[in-house]
Design a protein around this motif. Structure first.
Motif, PDB file in Angstrom:
ATOM      1  N   GLU A   1       0.744  -1.395  -0.258  1.00 40.51           N
ATOM      2  CA  GLU A   1       0.095  -0.111   0.141  1.00 40.51           C
ATOM      3  C   GLU A   1       0.861   1.273   0.637  1.00 40.51           C
ATOM      4  O   GLU A   1       0.638   2.182   0.056  1.00 40.51           O
ATOM      5  CB  GLU A   1      -1.107   0.082   0.939  1.00 40.51           C
ATOM      6  N   SER A   2       2.199   0.982   0.451  1.00 40.50           N
ATOM      7  CA  SER A   2       2.735   2.360   0.232  1.00 40.50           C
ATOM      8  C   SER A   2       3.310   2.957  -1.256  1.00 40.50           C
ATOM      9  O   SER A   2       3.856   3.731  -1.679  1.00 40.50           O
ATOM     10  CB  SER A   2       4.200   2.266   1.140  1.00 40.50           C
ATOM     11  N   PHE A   3       3.493   2.063  -1.943  1.00 39.53           N
ATOM     12  CA  PHE A   3       3.546   2.532  -3.641  1.00 39.53           C
ATOM     13  C   PHE A   3       2.647   2.944  -3.990  1.00 39.53           C
ATOM     14  O   PHE A   3       1.690   3.314  -4.180  1.00 39.53           O
ATOM     15  CB  PHE A   3       3.649   0.834  -4.230  1.00 39.53           C
ATOM     16  N   ASP A   4       3.544   3.822  -4.241  1.00 40.60           N
ATOM     17  CA  ASP A   4       2.765   5.389  -4.996  1.00 40.60           C
ATOM     18  C   ASP A   4       3.353   5.827  -5.843  1.00 40.60           C
ATOM     19  O   ASP A   4       3.118   6.544  -7.253  1.00 40.60           O
ATOM     20  CB  ASP A   4       2.569   6.468  -4.571  1.00 40.60           C
ATOM     21  N   GLY A   5       3.972   4.948  -7.550  1.00 43.59           N
ATOM     22  CA  GLY A   5       4.276   4.881  -8.656  1.00 43.59           C
ATOM     23  C   GLY A   5       3.303   5.195  -9.437  1.00 43.59           C
ATOM     24  O   GLY A   5       3.554   5.948 -10.418  1.00 43.59           O
ATOM     25  N   PHE A   6       2.573   4.558  -9.442  1.00 43.03           N
ATOM     26  CA  PHE A   6       1.388   4.791 -10.104  1.00 43.03           C
ATOM     27  C   PHE A   6      -0.308   3.594  -9.623  1.00 43.03           C
ATOM     28  O   PHE A   6       0.282   3.257  -8.365  1.00 43.03           O
ATOM     29  CB  PHE A   6       1.897   3.896 -11.782  1.00 43.03           C
ATOM     30  N   ASP A   7      -1.051   3.824 -10.658  1.00 40.38           N
ATOM     31  CA  ASP A   7      -2.779   3.068  -9.905  1.00 40.38           C
ATOM     32  C   ASP A   7      -2.221   1.737 -10.169  1.00 40.38           C
ATOM     33  O   ASP A   7      -1.909   0.869 -10.908  1.00 40.38           O
ATOM     34  CB  ASP A   7      -3.773   3.669 -10.916  1.00 40.38           C
ATOM     35  N   LEU A   8      -2.679   1.149  -9.147  1.00 43.63           N
ATOM     36  CA  LEU A   8      -2.492  -0.379  -8.857  1.00 43.63           C
ATOM     37  C   LEU A   8      -4.288  -0.826  -8.270  1.00 43.63           C
ATOM     38  O   LEU A   8      -4.103  -2.010  -7.560  1.00 43.63           O
ATOM     39  CB  LEU A   8      -1.974  -0.753  -8.300  1.00 43.63           C
ATOM     40  N   SER A   9      -5.512  -0.179  -8.793  1.00 44.10           N
ATOM     41  CA  SER A   9      -6.087  -0.336  -8.074  1.00 44.10           C
ATOM     42  C   SER A   9      -7.101  -1.542  -8.637  1.00 44.10           C
ATOM     43  O   SER A   9      -7.795  -2.250  -8.469  1.00 44.10           O
ATOM     44  CB  SER A   9      -7.829   0.527  -8.606  1.00 44.10           C
ATOM     45  N   GLY A  10      -6.601  -1.846  -9.948  1.00 41.71           N
ATOM     46  CA  GLY A  10      -7.220  -3.396 -11.177  1.00 41.71           C
ATOM     47  C   GLY A  10      -6.370  -4.331 -10.000  1.00 41.71           C
ATOM     48  O   GLY A  10      -7.670  -5.289  -9.897  1.00 41.71           O
ATOM     49  N   VAL A  11      -4.733  -4.298  -9.437  1.00 47.55           N
ATOM     50  CA  VAL A  11      -4.560  -5.411  -9.193  1.00 47.55           C
ATOM     51  C   VAL A  11      -5.477  -5.635  -7.807  1.00 47.55           C
ATOM     52  O   VAL A  11      -5.733  -7.074  -7.398  1.00 47.55           O
ATOM     53  CB  VAL A  11      -3.054  -5.333  -9.221  1.00 47.55           C
ATOM     54  N   LEU A  12      -5.463  -4.498  -7.030  1.00 50.50           N
ATOM     55  CA  LEU A  12      -6.034  -4.464  -5.819  1.00 50.50           C
ATOM     56  C   LEU A  12      -7.358  -5.595  -5.773  1.00 50.50           C
ATOM     57  O   LEU A  12      -7.853  -5.987  -4.758  1.00 50.50           O
ATOM     58  CB  LEU A  12      -6.359  -3.401  -5.179  1.00 50.50           C
ATOM     59  N   LYS A  13      -8.411  -5.343  -6.743  1.00 51.36           N
ATOM     60  CA  LYS A  13      -9.890  -5.832  -7.180  1.00 51.36           C
ATOM     61  C   LYS A  13      -9.346  -7.584  -7.201  1.00 51.36           C
ATOM     62  O   LYS A  13     -10.613  -8.306  -7.171  1.00 51.36           O
ATOM     63  CB  LYS A  13     -10.437  -5.209  -7.963  1.00 51.36           C
ATOM     64  N   ALA A  14      -8.054  -7.893  -7.610  1.00 52.58           N
ATOM     65  CA  ALA A  14      -7.861  -9.265  -8.189  1.00 52.58           C
ATOM     66  C   ALA A  14      -7.101  -9.964  -7.280  1.00 52.58           C
ATOM     67  O   ALA A  14      -6.670 -10.913  -7.895  1.00 52.58           O
ATOM     68  CB  ALA A  14      -7.690  -9.174  -9.849  1.00 52.58           C
ATOM     69  N   GLN A  15      -6.534  -9.416  -6.521  1.00 54.43           N
ATOM     70  CA  GLN A  15      -5.212  -9.857  -5.745  1.00 54.43           C
ATOM     71  C   GLN A  15      -5.336 -10.779  -4.790  1.00 54.43           C
ATOM     72  O   GLN A  15      -5.166 -12.527  -5.326  1.00 54.43           O
ATOM     73  CB  GLN A  15      -4.577  -9.014  -5.136  1.00 54.43           C
ATOM     74  N   ASP A  16      -6.663 -11.173  -4.813  1.00 51.85           N
ATOM     75  CA  ASP A  16      -7.809 -12.529  -3.951  1.00 51.85           C
ATOM     76  C   ASP A  16      -7.079 -13.395  -5.018  1.00 51.85           C
ATOM     77  O   ASP A  16      -7.373 -14.573  -4.073  1.00 51.85           O
ATOM     78  CB  ASP A  16      -8.857 -12.290  -2.925  1.00 51.85           C
ATOM     79  N   GLN A  17      -8.094 -12.959  -5.944  1.00 49.40           N
ATOM     80  CA  GLN A  17      -7.628 -14.707  -7.112  1.00 49.40           C
ATOM     81  C   GLN A  17      -7.369 -14.758  -7.986  1.00 49.40           C
ATOM     82  O   GLN A  17      -7.515 -15.729  -8.120  1.00 49.40           O
ATOM     83  CB  GLN A  17      -9.613 -14.479  -7.463  1.00 49.40           C
ATOM     84  N   LEU A  18      -5.918 -14.066  -7.828  1.00 49.72           N
ATOM     85  CA  LEU A  18      -5.000 -14.470  -8.884  1.00 49.72           C
ATOM     86  C   LEU A  18      -4.011 -15.880  -7.966  1.00 49.72           C
ATOM     87  O   LEU A  18      -4.434 -16.181  -7.230  1.00 49.72           O
ATOM     88  CB  LEU A  18      -4.350 -13.418  -8.556  1.00 49.72           C
ATOM     89  N   PRO A  19      -3.812 -17.048  -9.355  1.00 41.87           N
ATOM     90  CA  PRO A  19      -3.065 -17.676  -9.387  1.00 41.87           C
ATOM     91  C   PRO A  19      -1.553 -17.433  -8.888  1.00 41.87           C
ATOM     92  O   PRO A  19      -1.879 -16.323  -9.073  1.00 41.87           O
ATOM     93  CB  PRO A  19      -3.193 -18.420 -10.892  1.00 41.87           C
ATOM     94  N   PRO A  20      -1.325 -18.235  -7.680  1.00 44.13           N
ATOM     95  CA  PRO A  20      -0.178 -18.373  -7.326  1.00 44.13           C
ATOM     96  C   PRO A  20       1.426 -17.480  -8.464  1.00 44.13           C
ATOM     97  O   PRO A  20       0.417 -18.245  -9.699  1.00 44.13           O
ATOM     98  CB  PRO A  20       0.772 -19.203  -6.823  1.00 44.13           C
ATOM     99  N   ILE A  21       2.598 -17.308  -8.237  1.00 41.52           N
ATOM    100  CA  ILE A  21       4.076 -17.003  -8.861  1.00 41.52           C
ATOM    101  C   ILE A  21       4.626 -17.868  -8.341  1.00 41.52           C
ATOM    102  O   ILE A  21       4.790 -18.316  -6.489  1.00 41.52           O
ATOM    103  CB  ILE A  21       4.325 -15.870  -8.365  1.00 41.52           C
ATOM    104  N   ALA A  22       5.733 -18.945  -9.074  1.00 39.82           N
ATOM    105  CA  ALA A  22       6.575 -19.701  -8.965  1.00 39.82           C
ATOM    106  C   ALA A  22       7.665 -19.395  -8.288  1.00 39.82           C
ATOM    107  O   ALA A  22       7.909 -18.373  -9.453  1.00 39.82           O
ATOM    108  CB  ALA A  22       6.933 -21.266  -9.281  1.00 39.82           C
TER     109      ALA A  22
END
Length: 677
Positions: free
Chosen positions: A397-418
């Motif tokens: 939440e401290s990142f303010d370089g650009f808008d991340l609202s799209g990722v915020l809405k989807a982050q709980d459903q996104l598949p994991p990264i290896a």
């Protein structure tokens, strides 16, 4: 009450007191003629005086058991946004009266906390109903974090139920019931509103770009509406529309031509002869950045891979970029004309590419993958074993370089990264975008970050598996978040390094209710942070009016708080006090925040649903007395008693001084009486 001291201190004090007393009263010949019983009394006084003084030298502790009674907490969340008073200004006064009555009537049985909120919690602030943006779900989440393990009797939410920021659903982590108090009118009104003016963030000079208008009409069936669109303060489109139903929406698409470079405004306004209750939402303004040339992006990979395909497909068909692809094993081309390099995966030849990138100071974005060795000027990795971890995404939440609202809405459903299992070290000044969430546990380990090292701005996305996000995307809205994430990342790293040694952290977009705060770092010739020279910030608005600000020198960097600015386009330059050589130039826009005027019809259904799910009740603001009566009879408010040990040094107690004084005075009086002084 008890005294704590070591056994050794008691024994030594006793022996020393006994020796000194015996020597003084039983060895001294002056006391030989004194009656035995008087000599015993004097010896006892002297013994206790010496014992107390010597014992105090060992710093004994006095322990007092104190009983505390802690009243339960009543948390009152108060919607302090503009939508409360936008439709009816008297609603704000109703909220103030209701909150004051809650505090007055219930303060004897519990601790009443009045907490205004908007997009966050503002405990301690007054109610002015000027905030833009209502995020009920985040307010409740922050409340559960702030009052964790506290004795909470109940929670009260006073709001109109209009949530325009964050998740549409509200999940409470609090164990207490939530009583909701509805404010505002749920009935429809006469209102025409511009809900949105949508277009690309960036276009190129000479190109045409699409604009979409989203208009709403309430209670205006059959009433002719006039819509005007202006581009850079020049009227470019005008049309009429007659709503066909009581609640009507219109979406309109058209193209505009970008004829000159710079930050350009696009505004839309709607008007009619009918009486409109709310005028603040009749217009909306947005901005687009027109640039001279397309950005040249070079992709480097080991060949075809799932991650490479999803990353490259993001940019295919986007005329803002000129794309070129190379393999790691190929020769490194001339990078002078390249704006950004995207490295996908890892190879034994990766360091060769990074050395050439470092020479040219071109920005790069590296999707590391999980294979190979990572040891170069920009990052190092120590592999602990050959396994990979599957981690989830958590937006920092401290990142303010650009808008991340799209990722915020989807982050709980996104598949994991290896990601490979081991320890990463990223060189330079880091800005974390995503952190790792391992097994449901939130960590501070970065997953995606930006850094600036040795004049190079670069981004690192650790691991592989971005292709899985492509399967998650099932419609255009879902797809936009990954497109925006990658294209904005490219724009962030594509800016050339500043040779003056100045590094400024600033967003391209601000809101008119958001304080503009800047931080500048300056590196000397040996790459050490320094702020020995004074620094100036020159700001110019769209009308050519300039203002000059002095940076504050804090520790080894520069800070500046410009405060709030009216919405519009601004250009800036930064330089030293002599202004002989400017270090940085650029621009940003300030957008007008009108979130609260987009929806002015109260949504009490949301409040009723929240109360039902948490075993609370819903009340109208006019029925606040019924809620107070309900809370007074509630069994949820129970005080907690607990015992607390209070430690203090025994020597601090005044009665010790008076005991010694009385004993010494008594001994002196008897000795004087017996004539042995």
């Amino acid at each position: 009450m008890s005294v704590e001291a070591s056994s050794l201190s008691v024994i030594l004090s006793f022996i020393l007191s006994l020796v000194m007393t015996g020597f003084f009263y039983f060895k001294d010949r002056k006391n030989s003629e004194t009656a035995s019983w008087i000599k015993l009394i004097l010896a006892s006084c002297r013994f206790f005086i010496v014992f107390i003084v010597v014992f105090l030298l060992f710093k004994p502790i006095i322990v007092t058991i104190k009983e505390n009674v802690k009243k339960p907490n009543l948390l009152v969340l108060i919607d302090n946004t503009a939508s409360i008073v936008l439709r009816d200004s008297t609603e704000g006064e109703k909220v103030r009266i209701a909150s004051d009555r809650l505090r007055t009537e219930l303060s004897e049985m519990c601790e009443v906390h009045l907490i205004p909120f908007g997009t966050g919690l503002f405990e301690g602030q007054g109610l002015d109903f000027k905030n833009e943006g209502t995020n009920v779900s985040r307010a409740i989440s922050l409340l559960s974090d702030e009052y964790v393990n506290e004795n909470i009797g109940s929670v009260i939410l006073i709001s109109d139920g209009v949530q325009n920021v964050g998740m549409a659903s509200i999940n409470s982590l609090l164990q207490s019931p939530i009583y909701t108090v509805g404010v505002g009118d749920t009935g429809a009104i006469v209102d025409a509103a511009v809900l949105g003016v949508y277009h690309n963030d960036v276009s190129f000079k000479g190109d045409k770009f699409n604009v979409e208008l989203n208009l709403s009409f309430l209670g205006l069936e059959g009433v002719l509406q006039k819509v005007i669109v202006e581009f850079n303060d020049r009227k470019v489109k005008e049309f009429s529309y007659r709503p066909v139903k009581e609640s009507d929406h219109l979406k309109k698409n058209f193209y505009l031509k970008a004829d000159s470079a710079g930050l350009k405004s696009i505004s839309c306004s709607v008007s009619s002869r009918s009486t409109d209750k709310i005028l603040s939402n009749n217009s909306k303004q947005s901005y687009i950045k027109i640039i001279e040339d397309k950005q040249n992006v070079l992709f480097v990979s080991n060949g075809s891979s799932p991650d490479a395909r999803i990353i490259k497909s993001t940019f295919f068909g986007d005329d803002k970029f000129k794309l070129e692809s190379k393999l790691f094993k190929e020769e490194v081309p001339n990078l002078e004309q390249v704006d950004a390099v995207v490295l996908i995966g890892n190879s034994s030849q990766t360091n060769r590419w990074l050395k050439e990138i470092n020479k040219i100071d071109v920005g790069f974005l590296w999707f590391t993958g999980v294979d190979g060795v990572f040891k170069n000027d920009f990052l190092q990795f120590v592999r602990l074993d050959e396994s990979n971890d599957n981690v989830s995404v958590m937006v920092d939440e401290s990142f303010d370089g650009f808008d991340l609202s799209g990722v915020l809405k989807a982050q709980d459903q996104l598949p994991p990264i290896a990601i490979p299992f081991g320890k990463w070290k990223i060189n330079g000044e880091m800005e974390t975008v995503f952190n790792q969430k391992i097994g449901g546990v939130e960590t501070s380990y970065p997953l995606f970050l930006f850094s600036n090292y040795n004049g190079n701005t670069f981004g690192v996305f650790i691991g592989e598996g971005l292709w899985r996000w492509g399967f998650f995307q099932n419609n255009d809205d879902d797809q936009s978040f990954i497109n925006e994430l990658l294209t904005r990342s490219i724009r962030k790293i594509a800016s050339k390094s500043i040779k003056s040694g100045l590094k400024l952290r600033i967003k391209d977009e601000w809101l008119n209710n958001e304080e503009i705060k800047l931080v500048v770092n300056r590196l000397n010739d040996v790459s050490e942070l320094t702020n020995e020279k004074p620094l100036l910030f020159n700001l110019m608005d769209a009308n050519g009016v300039s203002k000059r600000f002095d940076f504050l020198r804090v520790n080894n960097h520069y800070e500046l708080n410009i405060g709030l600015l009216p919405f519009g386009v601004y250009n800036y330059s930064i330089g030293y006090s002599s202004l002989d050589s400017l270090g940085l130039e650029g621009g940003f826009i300030v957008k007008e925040n009108k979130l609260e005027s987009e929806s002015i019809v109260a949504n009490h259904y949301l409040l009723k649903k929240l109360s039902q799910e948490t075993n609370g009740d819903f009340y109208l603001i006019e029925d606040i007395d019924s809620l107070i009566k309900k809370l007074k009879s509630s069994k949820n408010f129970k005080s907690i008693s607990f015992f607390e040990s209070v430690l203090d040094h025994l020597i601090k107690n005044k009665w010790i001084f008076f005991i010694v004084l009385i004993l010494a005075s008594f001994e002196w009086f008897v000795r004087k009486w017996q004539g042995i002084i």
